[in-house]
Write an enzyme that holds these catalytic residues in place. Structure first.
Site, PDB file in Angstrom:
ATOM      1  N   SER A   1       0.891  -1.355  -0.051  1.00 51.63           N
ATOM      2  CA  SER A   1       0.004  -0.035   0.056  1.00 51.63           C
ATOM      3  C   SER A   1       0.785   1.205   0.074  1.00 51.63           C
ATOM      4  CB  SER A   1      -0.934  -0.009   1.268  1.00 51.63           C
ATOM      5  OG  SER A   1      -0.243  -0.228   2.547  1.00 51.63           O
TER       6      SER A   1
ATOM      7  N   HIS B   1      -5.381  -3.126  -2.953  1.00 49.50           N
ATOM      8  CA  HIS B   1      -4.875  -1.934  -3.999  1.00 49.50           C
ATOM      9  C   HIS B   1      -4.867  -2.705  -5.279  1.00 49.50           C
ATOM     10  CE1 HIS B   1      -4.254   1.107  -1.139  1.00 49.50           C
ATOM     11  NE2 HIS B   1      -3.750   0.206  -0.342  1.00 49.50           N
TER      12      HIS B   1
ATOM     13  N   LYS C   1     -12.026   0.965  -1.977  1.00 49.59           N
ATOM     14  CA  LYS C   1     -10.772   1.643  -2.671  1.00 49.59           C
ATOM     15  C   LYS C   1     -11.377   1.482  -4.409  1.00 49.59           C
ATOM     16  CE  LYS C   1      -7.845   0.894   0.762  1.00 49.59           C
ATOM     17  NZ  LYS C   1      -7.144   0.079   1.640  1.00 49.59           N
TER      18      LYS C   1
HETATM   19  C1  PLP Z   1      -7.035  -0.217   3.148  1.00 47.96           C
HETATM   20  C2  PLP Z   1      -6.218  -1.482   3.721  1.00 47.96           C
HETATM   21  C3  PLP Z   1      -7.030  -2.429   4.201  1.00 47.96           C
HETATM   22  C4  PLP Z   1      -8.303  -1.979   4.977  1.00 47.96           C
HETATM   23  O1  PLP Z   1      -9.167  -1.846   4.651  1.00 47.96           O
HETATM   24  P1  PLP Z   1     -10.439  -0.954   5.175  1.00 47.96           P
HETATM   25  O2  PLP Z   1     -11.844  -1.557   4.387  1.00 47.96           O
HETATM   26  O3  PLP Z   1     -10.106   0.357   4.819  1.00 47.96           O
HETATM   27  O4  PLP Z   1     -10.826  -1.278   6.487  1.00 47.96           O
HETATM   28  C5  PLP Z   1      -6.447  -3.451   4.194  1.00 47.96           C
HETATM   29  N1  PLP Z   1      -5.317  -3.908   3.717  1.00 47.96           N
HETATM   30  C6  PLP Z   1      -4.609  -2.852   2.750  1.00 47.96           C
HETATM   31  C7  PLP Z   1      -3.344  -3.401   2.124  1.00 47.96           C
HETATM   32  C8  PLP Z   1      -5.246  -1.562   2.839  1.00 47.96           C
HETATM   33  O5  PLP Z   1      -4.611  -0.710   1.916  1.00 47.96           O
END
Ligand code: PLP
Length: 379
Positions: free
Chosen positions: A177, A205, A236
């Site tokens: 990330s 991602h 996302k």
């Molecule tokens: C954003 C993210 C999460 C968490 O997901 P949410 O639904 O925002 O709690 C978990 N793992 C990675 C790699 C992320 O980027």
């Protein structure tokens, strides 16, 4: 009045944060979005808003209860079926957030006598899942970032000592990330198969962005449907909110019975499910969105002298916290919403800008951002 003791304690830690340039605050969106994870530009698409409104009218604004009580409506089942089919899995289980999924599915799978191995740069939610597993008596091994030799050595050393029935889990971000680099899933899968370990990948991602059908990194790397546990998020690229794990029906049934973040939490509300279903439909039917996000990221990377990557995350390494903040502010003044990422989100001494690209960006905006960045970096 004598102030209560907690005030002095919190005041001290606030001052320490400020002195380090590490204080965090919530800053509203301003300027061109080059820092969110809305890679496909779907978050504000009117079709998602309409799908959310329709779901609310038909099923209500809230779920009313946890899934195992009365919280399940037809949209939960429909979304799980769509996700399982898209990811090439037998089954799927929704979680309310990616954080809850990772933090609670790891301790649901490994406990006393078992082990979990985690990449050093994994997301904080996977880290916390490992901590909970450790609290349950599991051994936790952190292997050097992307270093499969280190992982193989740790797996072999553990296996030599462990009882035959003990379980090993390997957990990794698919696209990392904060750096936008990627795991080698075929190699990880082969290694896990050799050691009888379960592989969990976090496609937060990658879902919607990578692979011929947008299913993720496993699809791009030719192991579609072969990774035992594929976690992903709906908040996302897909423009909605929530998370899921795609896996075998036996694993789903186990998680549904034991993952506390699933059991003890009110189900995702219908509008979020409606928007997610529409987001997936658009991600699959409008491949130009992911192609555009990835092309723009590679353009920015080549201007910065970086190698191409299958991700829409472009890190600009700075080092010192204060310098990263200053560079972000200078870009904000020029109209770009760029945020500095500092420890503990990234390792000590590796503060950086984390720039992301999305289908909503115009060519000219990316050119202007590149020029501004190169100009500022030169000074
Ligand atoms: C954003 C993210 C999460 C968490 O997901 P949410 O639904 O925002 O709690 C978990 N793992 C990675 C790699 C992320 O980027």
């Amino acid at each position: 009045m004598i102030p209560p003791p907690w005030q002095a304690r919190l005041q001290q830690s606030a001052e320490a944060r400020l002195a380090l340039g590490r204080d965090r605050g919530i800053h509203p969106a301003a300027g061109v979005d080059v820092c969110s994870n809305d890679y496909l530009g779907l978050r504000r698409d009117p079709r998602l808003a309409e799908a959310a409104a329709r779901a609310a009218r038909e099923h209500g604004a809230g779920a009313g209860a946890a899934r195992l009580l009365r919280g399940t409506c037809g949209l939960h089942d429909e979304l799980e079926a769509v996700l399982a089919q898209w990811k090439g899995a037998e089954a799927c289980l929704l979680f309310n957030t990616g954080y809850q999924a990772n933090a609670t599915l790891i301790p649901a799978l490994v406990g006393r006598g078992d082990a979990v191995f985690s990449d050093a740069l994994n997301h904080a939610s996977l880290v916390d899942g490992c901590r909970l597993a450790r609290a349950n008596g599991a051994q936790v091994g952190i292997y050097r970032h992307l270093d499969l030799e280190d992982l193989a050595a740790q797996l072999a050393a553990w296996r030599a000592e462990a009882p035959a029935s003990a379980l090993a889990l390997v957990a990794t971000d698919a696209v990392f990330s904060m750096d936008g680099d990627t795991a080698d899933l075929p190699a990880l899968l082969a290694l896990c198969e050799r050691h009888g370990a379960l592989l969990l990948i976090d496609e937060a991602h990658a879902t919607g962005l990578l692979g011929a059908g947008g299913a993720g990194l496993a699809q791009l790397q030719g192991v579609h449907g072969r990774v035992p546990l594929v976690m992903g998020t709906l908040g996302k690229a897909l423009g909605s909110f929530g998370a899921f794990v795609c896996c075998a029906a036996l694993l789903r049934d186990h998680l549904l019975n034991t993952a506390r973040g699933f059991i003890f939490s009110t189900a995702l509300p219908p509008p979020v499910l409606g928007a997610a279903l529409e987001g997936i439909r658009l991600a699959r039917n409008e491949p130009w969105r992911r192609e555009r996000a990835l092309t723009l990221a590679d353009r920015l990377r080549s201007a910065l002298g970086q190698a191409c990557q299958p991700s829409a995350i472009v890190p600009v390494p700075v080092g010192a916290d204060v310098a990263a903040l200053r560079l972000a502010q200078a870009l904000q003044v020029r109209g770009f919403d760029v945020r500095a990422v500092r420890p503990p989100t990234v390792p000590e001494g590796s503060a950086r800008l984390r720039i992301t690209t999305g289908a909503h960006l115009a060519d000219g905006e990316v050119v202007a951002l590149t020029d501004a960045l190169l100009d500022l970096l030169q000074r």
